[in-house]
Design a protein around this motif. Sequence first.
Motif, mmCIF file in Angstrom:
data_model
loop_
_atom_site.group_PDB
_atom_site.id
_atom_site.type_symbol
_atom_site.label_atom_id
_atom_site.label_comp_id
_atom_site.label_asym_id
_atom_site.label_seq_id
_atom_site.Cartn_x
_atom_site.Cartn_y
_atom_site.Cartn_z
ATOM 1 N N UNK A 349 0.895 -1.307 -0.159
ATOM 2 C CA UNK A 349 -0.143 0.060 0.047
ATOM 3 C C UNK A 349 1.107 1.222 0.016
ATOM 4 N N UNK A 350 0.305 2.484 -0.200
ATOM 5 C CA UNK A 350 1.088 3.754 -0.219
ATOM 6 C C UNK A 350 2.185 3.930 1.032
ATOM 7 N N UNK A 351 1.406 3.447 2.448
ATOM 8 C CA UNK A 351 2.302 3.532 3.640
ATOM 9 C C UNK A 351 3.238 2.523 3.722
ATOM 10 N N UNK A 352 2.889 1.256 2.987
ATOM 11 C CA UNK A 352 3.644 0.234 3.000
ATOM 12 C C UNK A 352 3.497 -0.871 4.187
ATOM 13 N N UNK A 353 2.430 -0.596 5.256
ATOM 14 C CA UNK A 353 2.243 -1.611 6.143
ATOM 15 C C UNK A 353 0.873 -2.053 6.329
ATOM 16 N N UNK A 354 0.096 -2.313 5.152
ATOM 17 C CA UNK A 354 -1.169 -3.048 5.032
ATOM 18 C C UNK A 354 -0.859 -4.563 5.183
ATOM 19 N N UNK A 355 -1.556 -5.253 6.217
ATOM 20 C CA UNK A 355 -1.366 -6.302 6.617
ATOM 21 C C UNK A 355 -0.091 -6.746 7.519
ATOM 22 N N UNK A 356 0.476 -5.783 7.946
ATOM 23 C CA UNK A 356 1.818 -5.871 8.807
ATOM 24 C C UNK A 356 1.205 -5.766 10.383
#
Length: 509
Positions: A349-356
């Motif tokens: 995702x844009x922020x990089x933390x989807x599913x993290x």
Amino acid sequence: MVSLIYCAAIEGVQANIIEVEAYISPGLPAFSIVGLADTAVKESRDRVFAALKNSGYIFPTQKITVNLAPADTKKEGGAFDLPIALAILACNGAIKKENLSNFCAIGELALNGQLRRIRGALPISLSLRNTGKELIVPFANRQEASVIKEVKVYPFKNLTQVVDFINGQDICQPFVYKPDEQKSNPLNDLDFEDVKGQFGARRAAEISAAGFHNMIMSGPPGAGKTMIALRMPAILPPMNFEESIETTKIWSVAGKSFSGGLITDRPFRSPHHTTSCVALAGGGQIPKPGEVSLAHNGILFLDEFAEFRRDSLEILRQPLEDASITISRAKSVLTFPAAFMLVAAMNPCPCGHFGDPLKQCVCSQVQIQRYQNKISGPLLDRIDLHVNVNALKIAELTSSAKPAESSQAIRERVIKARKIQAERFVNLNIHSNAKMHSKQIKQYCQTDDKAKQALSRAIEKLKLSARAYDRILKVSRTIADLDNSEIIKAVHIAEAVQYRFFESSNSRL
């Protein structure tokens, strides 16, 4: 009097033999070059004039006509400087005309008569393989041109040395190719034992290298996607001589620098995500190879995959399917080899933390979907391995346990699997499982009953396309090869299905 010597013109990654004729006739001083020459070739008039004068030769004060035949073949670049100068000297009596007919000469002249490096020396040498002609090249091109052992190559540093050699005043032995002068790829010094955790991604990288499969990794920033990609050249099998020749031809035509006369390490190209379509695919008024061709027989690594322009990414469809790319321009249509292994890395995702699980995502559902939809379904279908790379836990980062498996150990298994494939495809024009077509898949991807049932359930549940079905079978074949199994089993199918990450997870909303 007419004199004749040979040169060569580059077209794509091939070279065409060109006759360079010179004729001096009575009349007012003039110097004309005919035969579909571009601006760089026509400008050789000034370079040749200065080089002859500064090398101590008399420049004719009559009408000089230089013809480059055949007339319908496009000529470009500075490689015609040397043969034009030699043809004029032969007309002027400084060189015996009959001595030129057995030579092909290439080289750009400096104003003081020095010879400069030209691009395309290897394809030119290849074009002379069965002609019996000898090749005169600039000293800087000696290694590259002498790779083809059937061609006698004579390197020189300036015009005077060439003239003395042709006239028999200077005895010169053909240059012998010395492969020990080459330097190894610094990327091979990066080792997989430096990668902490990420056993799933490491396993996917091994499968990718063993079958030359395309791979995409998705995960949060700092999870190790780029680290894994940079270490993949160290586990790839070495190139054979034919692959080295193919790769070196492309780099030579593109004018790229490389050590030694032959590229023996598999290329690793990593263009920035702002790279244009032309830089990626190749092009120009007279098309030149792009990044997809420079990565031929190696890896094309696209970091921040979703940040590339949509039209740039869609260009990848043809080379991923056909292992070549065709560039069409008004004056020419050329096809360049592009059998590369795509390794891509992206954030979910844009922020990089989807599913993290370690950090909360701040993106909306719409932002996530828009970001992931930058990668089209047809493009994803052409990528064999979809890998989810999770962020490492603190315990994994700070662990002082025994280092992970080294690149050398992984590479040995990869080479063993590649040998199995080489024997399997010995009479075919393919070298890896990833390049199999429908006929080969049907012939070589034999499954047992449990594997067939597992594959049917996966296709039905995930609603995979026919292309994805073939990709799963290809990956399963590679996993079976690594397992030294002739038959594809259910466990191989199950592992291959896990690598359809974008279909089997909720990351594609």
